[in-house]
Design a protein around this motif. Structure first.
Motif, PDB file in Angstrom:
ATOM      1  N   LEU A 165       0.906  -0.750  -0.199  1.00 25.56           N
ATOM      2  CA  LEU A 165       0.121  -0.095  -0.601  1.00 25.56           C
ATOM      3  C   LEU A 165       1.205   1.455   0.185  1.00 25.56           C
ATOM      4  N   HIS A 166       0.347   1.770  -0.981  1.00 27.77           N
ATOM      5  CA  HIS A 166       1.852   3.389  -1.457  1.00 27.77           C
ATOM      6  C   HIS A 166       1.158   4.503  -0.688  1.00 27.77           C
ATOM      7  N   ILE A 167      -0.022   4.495  -0.099  1.00 30.85           N
ATOM      8  CA  ILE A 167      -0.641   5.552   0.910  1.00 30.85           C
ATOM      9  C   ILE A 167      -0.167   5.050   2.249  1.00 30.85           C
ATOM     10  N   PHE A 196       3.744  -1.850   4.101  1.00 33.03           N
ATOM     11  CA  PHE A 196       3.439  -0.796   4.669  1.00 33.03           C
ATOM     12  C   PHE A 196       4.623  -0.154   4.597  1.00 33.03           C
ATOM     13  N   HIS A 197       4.322   1.552   4.472  1.00 34.58           N
ATOM     14  CA  HIS A 197       5.896   1.977   3.831  1.00 34.58           C
ATOM     15  C   HIS A 197       6.093   2.165   5.389  1.00 34.58           C
ATOM     16  N   THR A 198       5.229   2.922   6.493  1.00 37.11           N
ATOM     17  CA  THR A 198       5.962   2.303   7.971  1.00 37.11           C
ATOM     18  C   THR A 198       5.847   1.850   9.083  1.00 37.11           C
ATOM     19  N   ASP A 273       4.553  19.206  -6.057  1.00 40.65           N
ATOM     20  CA  ASP A 273       3.888  18.075  -5.702  1.00 40.65           C
ATOM     21  C   ASP A 273       3.031  18.075  -6.862  1.00 40.65           C
ATOM     22  N   ARG A 274       2.273  16.931  -6.606  1.00 42.01           N
ATOM     23  CA  ARG A 274       1.018  16.302  -7.559  1.00 42.01           C
ATOM     24  C   ARG A 274      -0.045  17.382  -7.139  1.00 42.01           C
ATOM     25  N   LEU A 275      -0.658  18.051  -7.487  1.00 49.23           N
ATOM     26  CA  LEU A 275      -1.786  18.963  -7.002  1.00 49.23           C
ATOM     27  C   LEU A 275      -3.444  18.281  -6.366  1.00 49.23           C
ATOM     28  N   THR A 278      -3.941  16.323  -0.404  1.00 48.71           N
ATOM     29  CA  THR A 278      -3.339  16.019   1.059  1.00 48.71           C
ATOM     30  C   THR A 278      -1.835  16.605   1.089  1.00 48.71           C
ATOM     31  N   LYS A 279      -1.332  16.796  -0.488  1.00 53.48           N
ATOM     32  CA  LYS A 279      -0.170  17.706   0.079  1.00 53.48           C
ATOM     33  C   LYS A 279       0.192  19.456   0.782  1.00 53.48           C
ATOM     34  N   GLY A 280      -0.635  19.677   1.195  1.00 57.66           N
ATOM     35  CA  GLY A 280      -1.096  20.963   1.726  1.00 57.66           C
ATOM     36  C   GLY A 280      -0.320  22.183   1.667  1.00 57.66           C
ATOM     37  N   ALA A 308       3.693  22.537  -9.681  1.00 58.97           N
ATOM     38  CA  ALA A 308       1.911  21.509  -9.483  1.00 58.97           C
ATOM     39  C   ALA A 308       1.093  20.568 -10.363  1.00 58.97           C
ATOM     40  N   VAL A 309       1.587  19.395 -10.289  1.00 63.84           N
ATOM     41  CA  VAL A 309       1.507  18.576 -11.569  1.00 63.84           C
ATOM     42  C   VAL A 309       0.294  18.525 -11.285  1.00 63.84           C
ATOM     43  N   PRO A 310      -0.784  18.103 -13.146  1.00 65.88           N
ATOM     44  CA  PRO A 310      -1.943  18.414 -12.832  1.00 65.88           C
ATOM     45  C   PRO A 310      -2.333  16.501 -12.473  1.00 65.88           C
ATOM     46  N   SER A 350       3.672  18.801 -15.817  1.00 64.28           N
ATOM     47  CA  SER A 350       4.751  18.335 -15.707  1.00 64.28           C
ATOM     48  C   SER A 350       6.065  18.476 -16.129  1.00 64.28           C
ATOM     49  N   LEU A 351       6.669  18.126 -15.204  1.00 66.19           N
ATOM     50  CA  LEU A 351       7.844  18.215 -16.017  1.00 66.19           C
ATOM     51  C   LEU A 351       8.541  17.300 -16.388  1.00 66.19           C
ATOM     52  N   PRO A 352      10.372  17.960 -16.732  1.00 62.97           N
ATOM     53  CA  PRO A 352      11.087  16.914 -17.956  1.00 62.97           C
ATOM     54  C   PRO A 352      11.698  16.864 -16.555  1.00 62.97           C
ATOM     55  N   ARG A 372      -0.703  14.820   4.965  1.00 69.29           N
ATOM     56  CA  ARG A 372      -0.935  12.917   5.064  1.00 69.29           C
ATOM     57  C   ARG A 372       0.191  13.167   3.994  1.00 69.29           C
ATOM     58  N   ASP A 373       0.776  12.147   3.857  1.00 70.41           N
ATOM     59  CA  ASP A 373       1.657  11.718   3.161  1.00 70.41           C
ATOM     60  C   ASP A 373       2.268   9.950   3.196  1.00 70.41           C
ATOM     61  N   GLY A 374       1.648   9.047   2.753  1.00 72.51           N
ATOM     62  CA  GLY A 374       2.253   8.101   2.816  1.00 72.51           C
ATOM     63  C   GLY A 374       3.857   8.033   2.773  1.00 72.51           C
ATOM     64  N   MET A 375       4.162   7.968   1.715  1.00 68.37           N
ATOM     65  CA  MET A 375       6.180   8.238   2.088  1.00 68.37           C
ATOM     66  C   MET A 375       7.020   9.834   1.712  1.00 68.37           C
ATOM     67  N   ASN A 376       6.549   9.986   0.649  1.00 71.26           N
ATOM     68  CA  ASN A 376       6.708  11.457  -0.283  1.00 71.26           C
ATOM     69  C   ASN A 376       8.092  11.345  -0.328  1.00 71.26           C
ATOM     70  N   LEU A 377       8.273  10.562  -2.141  1.00 78.79           N
ATOM     71  CA  LEU A 377       9.466  10.903  -2.270  1.00 78.79           C
ATOM     72  C   LEU A 377       9.757  11.978  -3.120  1.00 78.79           C
ATOM     73  N   VAL A 378       9.152  13.295  -3.175  1.00 70.80           N
ATOM     74  CA  VAL A 378      10.204  13.732  -3.124  1.00 70.80           C
ATOM     75  C   VAL A 378      10.855  14.468  -2.622  1.00 70.80           C
ATOM     76  N   LYS A 380      13.405  11.897  -1.207  1.00 72.06           N
ATOM     77  CA  LYS A 380      13.988  12.113  -1.087  1.00 72.06           C
ATOM     78  C   LYS A 380      14.656  12.365  -2.361  1.00 72.06           C
ATOM     79  N   GLU A 381      13.846  12.654  -3.030  1.00 69.68           N
ATOM     80  CA  GLU A 381      14.641  13.025  -4.534  1.00 69.68           C
ATOM     81  C   GLU A 381      15.204  13.936  -4.110  1.00 69.68           C
ATOM     82  N   TYR A 382      15.276  15.193  -3.863  1.00 73.01           N
ATOM     83  CA  TYR A 382      16.134  16.699  -3.165  1.00 73.01           C
ATOM     84  C   TYR A 382      17.456  16.125  -2.493  1.00 73.01           C
TER      85      TYR A 382
HETATM   86  P1  ADQ Z   1       2.757  10.818  -4.915  1.00 73.64           P
HETATM   87  O1  ADQ Z   1       1.384  10.939  -3.950  1.00 73.64           O
HETATM   88  O2  ADQ Z   1       2.421  11.163  -6.292  1.00 73.64           O
HETATM   89  O3  ADQ Z   1       3.323   9.090  -4.563  1.00 73.64           O
HETATM   90  P2  ADQ Z   1       5.163  11.168  -4.306  1.00 73.64           P
HETATM   91  O4  ADQ Z   1       5.829  10.551  -3.551  1.00 73.64           O
HETATM   92  O5  ADQ Z   1       5.534  12.717  -3.593  1.00 73.64           O
HETATM   93  O6  ADQ Z   1       3.618  11.475  -4.283  1.00 73.64           O
HETATM   94  O7  ADQ Z   1       5.945  11.161  -5.620  1.00 73.64           O
HETATM   95  C1  ADQ Z   1       5.430  11.853  -6.933  1.00 73.64           C
HETATM   96  C2  ADQ Z   1       6.462  11.655  -7.450  1.00 73.64           C
HETATM   97  O8  ADQ Z   1       6.458  12.509  -9.314  1.00 73.64           O
HETATM   98  C3  ADQ Z   1       8.182  11.429  -7.397  1.00 73.64           C
HETATM   99  O9  ADQ Z   1       8.825  10.891  -8.034  1.00 73.64           O
HETATM  100  C4  ADQ Z   1       8.592  13.175  -8.410  1.00 73.64           C
HETATM  101  O10 ADQ Z   1       9.240  13.231  -9.103  1.00 73.64           O
HETATM  102  C5  ADQ Z   1       7.080  13.421  -9.291  1.00 73.64           C
HETATM  103  N1  ADQ Z   1       6.816  14.664  -9.939  1.00 73.64           N
HETATM  104  C6  ADQ Z   1       6.485  15.087  -9.012  1.00 73.64           C
HETATM  105  N2  ADQ Z   1       6.245  15.920  -9.813  1.00 73.64           N
HETATM  106  C7  ADQ Z   1       6.763  16.274 -10.479  1.00 73.64           C
HETATM  107  C8  ADQ Z   1       6.420  17.475 -12.257  1.00 73.64           C
HETATM  108  N3  ADQ Z   1       6.238  18.727 -11.951  1.00 73.64           N
HETATM  109  N4  ADQ Z   1       7.025  16.936 -12.914  1.00 73.64           N
HETATM  110  C9  ADQ Z   1       7.265  16.086 -13.241  1.00 73.64           C
HETATM  111  N5  ADQ Z   1       7.526  14.843 -12.157  1.00 73.64           N
HETATM  112  C10 ADQ Z   1       6.779  15.304 -10.913  1.00 73.64           C
HETATM  113  C11 ADQ Z   1       2.295   8.560  -3.835  1.00 73.64           C
HETATM  114  C12 ADQ Z   1       1.776   8.675  -2.425  1.00 73.64           C
HETATM  115  C13 ADQ Z   1       3.368   9.003  -1.809  1.00 73.64           C
HETATM  116  C14 ADQ Z   1       4.311   7.533  -1.962  1.00 73.64           C
HETATM  117  C15 ADQ Z   1       3.883   6.986  -3.339  1.00 73.64           C
HETATM  118  C16 ADQ Z   1       5.120   5.823  -3.346  1.00 73.64           C
HETATM  119  O11 ADQ Z   1       0.953   9.835  -2.146  1.00 73.64           O
HETATM  120  O12 ADQ Z   1       3.151   9.127  -0.237  1.00 73.64           O
HETATM  121  O13 ADQ Z   1       5.603   8.345  -1.356  1.00 73.64           O
HETATM  122  O14 ADQ Z   1       3.032   7.006  -3.661  1.00 73.64           O
HETATM  123  O15 ADQ Z   1       4.636   5.066  -2.286  1.00 73.64           O
END
Ligand code: ADQ
Length: 732
Positions: A165-167, A196-198, A273-275, A278-280, A308-310, A350-352, A372-378, A380-382
């Motif tokens: 479960l990713h959330i 689960f993530h945690t 974030d995705r728009l 939950t992302k605040g 913000a990604v649509p 969405s960005l390349p 609230r966020d299951g994990m948040n990969l952004v 970690k990526e940063y």
């Molecule tokens: P998301 O809610 O989509 O994932 P997140 O974990 O932050 O949230 O992942 C977003 C991904 O989209 C990242 O890899 C990021 O690089 C990419 N992204 C964000 N903005 C972008 C942009 N403008 N253009 C291109 N790429 C973009 C769900 C859960 C999270 C959980 C993940 C993985 O909601 O909590 O971390 O799944 O399990």
């Protein structure tokens, strides 16, 4: 390695119709991006929805879509427009998504959504069954497919099957709001491994499985009928090297230069974030506005780049938040802008990769404040992108990632003051400190990257499967049973060591209700009346109770786990005089625990004190038992007092007393040609341990044990003993 079938709502490839033509593009989103690199390098296949409604693909194009996806190791599940609306936009994103993120006010409960959810999970099951082989490993992802493990388990009895479960998995108090909570729990429990993530989400799930389905767990292991299911935490990682090395790429360097030219020397705060509500994001912007109000010195010195990604644009709340966001950006920019400086750059797209990586690279601060966020990969990526270690992450404690990224500045996303302070701290943090923190976090993210995460999950899945098989091998099967009965029949000197609670009678919440029924008393009588049999009840109960229940039988009794012994026809005796002067001090502690733990009670025996918590709320019981053990541990350390943990009971007794020691005399007193010991909790292990090789030992219930065999419950033991009784009647 076996073939891996990954199943998620969306395929990593999205099919779209653009200007009449079908296009194939990589999907955005955490899961697709995270797993893509893993699945490309493995013998795997991905099943999912290609992102376009069935009606939008012409009949003649369907084959091309299937063929093209097949080349990319994907297999499509086609969904109709109606299904997309009711299942995806409906149950997934208007029911589960808000509920699991604690947005109960946004949660819609609709039977139509639920029916569609069930239907689509069935369509996925059908697709899996079309291509899955007997030994494929199956890995199902996310909240869209929570019924799928259960549906598949009916047909794929033996395939290793995992679910992740990713959330977040919400606390029971929130999860219980769902009218279909039971079906969801049952569906998930079709898997062998649930990830689960945690660990918090693990706890929440276990608690719901117990309260809703009655499933008890031991160290995250649940028994679903006769199948072992493991629930565990696997914090998802990212493709670390890809981000870490990004600044070495020419295209990224060009992007960095391009952006730098526009931001000049200003500090950059990044938000990506995705728009999603939950992302605040709204709260984050309001806080940035507040920050500029309170700290005007930062005006013209800091730029917030807001990406913000649509996403889910068909759903009202998402449209509303987009509008709110645009208005707010306009308002803040209008309020604070100066000539040549705009505080917020807003990008809704969405960005390349090169642009995203460039932004991660140049941002001085990354502000990740989901509600609230299951994990948040952004987050970690940063951190991973900071090859030189310079940069500060501000991270919400409500994101799963906060559990791993402790060196970030952790904030409560609702606390405006705290985030304002965090921004100041981040913008002024010394480079040395920034590097120190970043490097620490990088070490962790590098080690536990997405491949490790996936590998770890799959390895654990195989391990559970192996454990299940091993358990099966040790199950008392027909062959062993027949062998045992024929041995019994042939033998002349038999020793039967029988535990009582949970072995001859079911384990009862109220111990006084577990008195022997007529059937069991008759059975024991018949067994004891056969002169070839020596029967011993080896119990943890006090001697008065055993005496009261069995005084009519010519049977041997052992009470208090061996504290008291009563050979048949004789009086009660002890093996040696045991001290009891420790009881007073321990009793006082137990009384404190009874006061603060409703439903618990003390049982006082001659040589022991037992604190029972079988009637206590499940989780409270576990917590209190752990606390009690800790409390008593330091008092009894270095003494000959021992803490014993039985089934929902903590017992404190003299160390010399145990069931094994008590039966030792009997074991040595005769040359038995048939020995059988049966017990259900770990106090019986002391007997199993000392039995000679040729003895039979049976554990009631599944758990690691020294017994040779196990059975599911007391009913099988009764059946076995009845069969022995029959044999007694048969033979002269
Ligand atoms: P998301 O809610 O989509 O994932 P997140 O974990 O932050 O949230 O992942 C977003 C991904 O989209 C990242 O890899 C990021 O690089 C990419 N992204 C964000 N903005 C972008 C942009 N403008 N253009 C291109 N790429 C973009 C769900 C859960 C999270 C959980 C993940 C993985 O909601 O909590 O971390 O799944 O399990």
């Amino acid at each position: 390695m076996k073939r891996l079938i990954i199943i998620s709502n969306r395929l990593p490839i999205t099919v779209q119709r653009k200007e009449g033509q079908l296009t194939f593009q990589e999907s955005v989103g955490g899961l697709a991006k995270g797993l893509a690199s893993f699945y490309k390098t493995h013998d795997s296949f991905w099943i999912g929805w290609p992102g376009v409604a069935r009606e939008k693909i012409k009949r003649t194009e369907k084959k091309t879509v299937i063929e093209t996806l097949k080349r990319k190791k994907c297999y499509p599940v086609f969904l109709s427009q109606r299904h997309v609306e009711l299942y995806y936009n409906g149950f997934c994103n208007r029911t589960i998504w808000p509920l699991f993120h604690y947005f109960t006010e946004f949660t819609e409960y609709s039977d139509n959504y639920w029916e569609a959810y069930k239907k689509v999970n069935e369509l996925f099951a059908k697709a899996v069954l079309e291509i899955a082989n007997e030994d494929d490993v199956i890995w199902i992802h996310d909240y869209h497919l929570m019924l799928l493990p259960g549906l598949l388990r009916k047909r794929l009895k033996n395939n290793p099957m995992g679910f992740f479960l990713h959330i977040p998995f919400p606390s029971f108090e929130v999860f219980r709001l769902l009218p279909w909570r039971n079906e969801i729990i049952q569906g998930l429990l079709g898997a062998d491994l649930i990830g689960f993530h945690t660990y918090d989400y693990v706890r929440h799930f276990l608690s719901s499985a117990h309260r809703i389905g009655g499933y008890e767990h031991s160290y995250g292991q649940i028994y679903v009928d006769t199948r072992l299911v493991k629930v565990d935490a696997f914090p998802m990682g990212i493709d670390f090297e890809k981000f870490y090395n990004s600044s070495l790429e020419k295209s990224v360097q060009r992007e960095i230069k391009r952006i730098r030219n526009k931001t000049h020397n200003r500090k950059i705060v990044l938000s990506v974030d995705r728009l999603d509500y939950t992302k605040g994001i709204i709260r984050r912007l309001e806080t940035f506005d507040y920050f500029l109000d309170k700290n005007p010195a930062y005006k013209d010195k800091v730029t917030l780049i807001l990406v913000a990604v649509p996403t889910r644009t068909k759903i009202d709340q998402y449209r509303v938040i987009k509008k709110q966001l645009e208005e707010l950006v306009g308002k803040i920019n209008g309020k604070h802008s100066a000539l040549g400086w705009v505080p917020i750059w807003y990008l809704y797209r969405s960005l390349p990769f090169k642009t995203l990586a460039a932004l991660y690279n140049i941002a001085d601060v990354c502000l990740v404040t989901p509600l609230r966020d299951g994990m948040n990969l952004v987050a970690k990526e940063y951190v991973a992108s900071k090859r030189d270690g310079k940069g500060v992450l501000i991270l919400s404690e409500m994101a799963g990632a906060a559990k791993e990224l402790a060196e970030a500045i952790i904030v409560n996303p609702n606390n405006r003051e705290e985030i304002t302070e965090a921004l100041k701290k981040a913008l002024n943090m010394k480079e040395r400190e920034q590097k120190k923190r970043t490097k620490k976090m990088q070490e962790r993210i590098r080690r536990y990257n997405v491949s490790r995460w996936a590998k770890d999950f799959i390895e654990k899945l195989h391990f559970i499967k192996e454990t299940q098989l091993k358990l099966k091998e040790n199950r008392l099967n027909k062959d062993v049973e027949e062998r045992m009965l024929s041995h019994y029949k042939r033998s002349r000197n038999r020793l039967l060591l029988l535990d009582y609670d949970g072995t001859l009678v079911p384990f009862k919440e109220r111990p006084e209700l577990a008195r022997p029924d007529k059937k069991i008393l008759n059975l024991l009588r018949n067994l004891t009346e056969d002169e070839r049999n020596e029967v011993i009840i080896v119990s943890g109960r006090d001697k008065h109770t055993l005496e009261k229940w069995f005084f009519r039988l010519d049977i041997n009794l052992i009470a208090e786990h061996g504290g008291w012994i009563k050979p048949r026809g004789e009086e009660w005796k002890t093996l040696e005089p045991f001290k009891t002067d420790w009881k007073e001090e321990i009793r006082k502690i137990l009384e404190k625990y009874v006061d603060s733990t409703p439903g618990s009670f003390i049982e006082e025996k001659e040589f022991s004190l037992a604190w029972h918590y079988r009637k206590v709320d499940y989780e409270l019981g576990l917590v209190r038992a752990r606390e009690l053990k800790d409390d008593i541990f330091h008092i009894v350390a270095n003494s000959d007092i021992e803490i014993l943990e039985g089934h929902k009971v903590i017992e404190i007794k003299n160390a010399g007393i145990n069931k094994g020691r008590a039966v030792l005399n009997w074991l040595n007193s005769n040359s038995w040609d048939f020995i059988l010991a049966i017990g259900d909790d770990w106090t019986d292990e002391d007997i199993f341990e000392i039995l000679p090789e040729e003895a039979y030992s049976i554990k009631v219930g599944w758990a690691p044990s020294k017994a040779k065999y196990y059975v599911d419950d007391y009913r099988e033991i009764r059946k076995l003993l009845f069969e022995m009784e029959e044999l007694n009647n048969e033979t002269p």
